[in-house]
Design a protein around this motif. Structure first.
Motif, mmCIF file in Angstrom:
data_model
loop_
_atom_site.group_PDB
_atom_site.id
_atom_site.type_symbol
_atom_site.label_atom_id
_atom_site.label_comp_id
_atom_site.label_asym_id
_atom_site.label_seq_id
_atom_site.Cartn_x
_atom_site.Cartn_y
_atom_site.Cartn_z
ATOM 1 N N TYR A 27 0.869 -1.175 0.000
ATOM 2 C CA TYR A 27 0.000 0.000 0.000
ATOM 3 C C TYR A 27 0.902 1.221 0.000
ATOM 4 O O TYR A 27 1.669 1.443 0.942
ATOM 5 C CB TYR A 27 -0.899 -0.002 1.239
ATOM 6 C CG TYR A 27 -1.942 1.088 1.241
ATOM 7 C CD1 TYR A 27 -3.145 0.914 0.567
ATOM 8 C CD2 TYR A 27 -1.724 2.290 1.905
ATOM 9 C CE1 TYR A 27 -4.107 1.913 0.560
ATOM 10 C CE2 TYR A 27 -2.666 3.297 1.902
ATOM 11 C CZ TYR A 27 -3.857 3.097 1.228
ATOM 12 O OH TYR A 27 -4.806 4.089 1.211
ATOM 13 N N VAL A 28 0.854 2.022 -1.058
ATOM 14 C CA VAL A 28 1.806 3.110 -1.260
ATOM 15 C C VAL A 28 1.108 4.462 -1.108
ATOM 16 O O VAL A 28 0.041 4.693 -1.685
ATOM 17 C CB VAL A 28 2.463 3.012 -2.653
ATOM 18 C CG1 VAL A 28 3.417 4.171 -2.874
ATOM 19 C CG2 VAL A 28 3.206 1.681 -2.793
ATOM 20 N N VAL A 29 1.726 5.353 -0.334
ATOM 21 C CA VAL A 29 1.214 6.707 -0.127
ATOM 22 C C VAL A 29 2.317 7.682 -0.508
ATOM 23 O O VAL A 29 3.472 7.535 -0.086
ATOM 24 C CB VAL A 29 0.793 6.938 1.336
ATOM 25 C CG1 VAL A 29 0.280 8.368 1.519
ATOM 26 C CG2 VAL A 29 -0.273 5.934 1.744
ATOM 27 N N VAL A 54 5.783 4.567 2.072
ATOM 28 C CA VAL A 54 5.511 6.002 2.009
ATOM 29 C C VAL A 54 6.670 6.684 1.279
ATOM 30 O O VAL A 54 7.841 6.441 1.594
ATOM 31 C CB VAL A 54 5.350 6.607 3.417
ATOM 32 C CG1 VAL A 54 5.129 8.116 3.321
ATOM 33 C CG2 VAL A 54 4.188 5.947 4.150
ATOM 34 N N ILE A 55 6.336 7.538 0.303
ATOM 35 C CA ILE A 55 7.338 8.307 -0.426
ATOM 36 C C ILE A 55 7.506 9.656 0.271
ATOM 37 O O ILE A 55 6.532 10.391 0.453
ATOM 38 C CB ILE A 55 6.925 8.533 -1.889
ATOM 39 C CG1 ILE A 55 6.564 7.208 -2.560
ATOM 40 C CG2 ILE A 55 8.042 9.211 -2.657
ATOM 41 C CD1 ILE A 55 5.953 7.378 -3.932
ATOM 42 N N LEU A 56 8.729 9.969 0.658
ATOM 43 C CA LEU A 56 9.028 11.268 1.261
ATOM 44 C C LEU A 56 10.120 11.944 0.448
ATOM 45 O O LEU A 56 11.105 11.311 0.076
ATOM 46 C CB LEU A 56 9.509 11.092 2.713
ATOM 47 C CG LEU A 56 8.515 10.492 3.708
ATOM 48 C CD1 LEU A 56 9.162 10.397 5.081
ATOM 49 C CD2 LEU A 56 7.245 11.324 3.791
ATOM 50 N N ASP A 57 9.941 13.241 0.175
ATOM 51 C CA ASP A 57 10.995 13.973 -0.517
ATOM 52 C C ASP A 57 11.428 15.167 0.323
ATOM 53 O O ASP A 57 11.028 15.325 1.471
ATOM 54 C CB ASP A 57 10.565 14.370 -1.933
ATOM 55 C CG ASP A 57 9.400 15.343 -1.944
ATOM 56 O OD1 ASP A 57 9.196 16.040 -0.932
ATOM 57 O OD2 ASP A 57 8.690 15.425 -2.969
ATOM 58 N N VAL A 58 12.244 16.011 -0.267
ATOM 59 C CA VAL A 58 12.868 17.088 0.481
ATOM 60 C C VAL A 58 12.013 18.357 0.509
ATOM 61 O O VAL A 58 12.467 19.389 1.005
ATOM 62 C CB VAL A 58 14.261 17.393 -0.132
ATOM 63 C CG1 VAL A 58 14.098 18.166 -1.437
ATOM 64 C CG2 VAL A 58 15.183 18.091 0.857
#
Length: 282
Positions: A27-29, A54-58
């Motif tokens: 499950y991707v957020v 979970v995708i987190l960026d800067v």
């Protein structure tokens, strides 16, 4: 429960990694604020979702500062977050961003190279503490997907998912099929009075079809063909394969052969689903 945080340099392939995780059943957020992740995991647990990415960026300058607090909150609930960090060389990121014609999150009105340097500096603590670092500079999207699948997929996730579709040629070819096979070389149970009212899902029809000369040999060769092709599909990033098996009406031969093929492929570990498109149509 497992939580994988996908982060790293913009242009290094976060989106490709996320798509691979989705294909593996995670499950991707995307871009959820870091401090909302514990709440997300509570919701996931209540809905019996066991694998979350979970995708987190800067884009949030506080991201690095929030990670210790985030890890503490998660570990209190028995969850240890795994961090996948993707990076690439400055030259490769410049080339990719120029191709996409999109600015980096920290670029603003400044130069692309300056934004890369700033982003790399801000993300350095995350990289140093990551569970896995992948340099995508010399990887194709398929190769990156393969690396991610190897790291976060189970043994069965390394195999292509197969949908087997039985159909009748008189009702037209299925437009979504990757491979189409014709079993009209087998005698048609339609011409056997006792079998005509039945379908290939019934034991008498199935036994009749499978006992015909060439039926078992056809399945043997098809199974061998797929064992050769399937790993190549996975290497090229194709994880969904639709195999269409057709006869005249889609009621007897194609149905019986599709069911037997599905049984065989399931027995050797493939994810297999069967759809009988024209069953019941006259």
């Amino acid at each position: 429960m497992r939580l994988v945080i996908i982060t790293g340099m913009s242009g290094a392939g976060r989106r490709t990694a996320a798509h691979t995780m989705e294909d593996l059943g995670w499950y991707v957020v995307d871009n959820l604020p870091a401090l909302m992740i514990p709440h997300l995991m509570e919701i996931a647990a209540n809905n019996k979702i066991r694998r979350v990415s979970v995708i987190l960026d800067v884009r949030s300058a506080a991201l690095v500062d929030q990670m210790p607090q985030l890890e503490t909150a998660l570990e209190a609930n028995g969850i240890r977050p795994e961090v996948l960090f993707l990076e690439a060389t400055d030259a490769v990121i410049v080339k990719r961003q120029e191709s996409s014609r999109r600015p980096l999150p920290l670029q603003g009105d400044g130069r692309l190279v300056e934004a890369i340097v700033k982003e790399r500096r801000l993300l350095a603590p995350l990289r140093s503490g990551a569970d896995m670092v992948i340099d995508t500079s010399n990887l194709t999207v398929h190769q990156l997907g393969s690396r991610v699948a190897h790291a976060y997929g189970g043994e069965r996730d390394q195999m292509v998912r197969i949908a087997i579709l039985s159909f009748g040629f008189k009702n037209g070819l299925p437009i979504d099929a990757d491979l189409v096979f014709d079993v009209r070389f087998l005698p048609n149970p339609h011409w056997v009075p006792d079998l005509r009212p039945m379908t290939g899902l019934s034991e008498p029809v199935s036994s009749y079809v499978l006992s015909q000369p060439g039926a078992v040999e056809f399945l043997d060769q098809l199974e061998g063909l797929l064992s050769t092709m399937a790993p190549g599909y996975v290497r090229e990033g194709k994880r969904q394969l639709t195999i269409a098996v057709g006869c005249t009406g889609g009621k007897h031969r194609s149905t019986a052969m599709s069911e037997e093929l599905a049984r065989r492929l399931s027995a050797v570990g493939y994810h297999v689903g069967v759809i009988h498109r024209d069953l019941g149509l006259e």
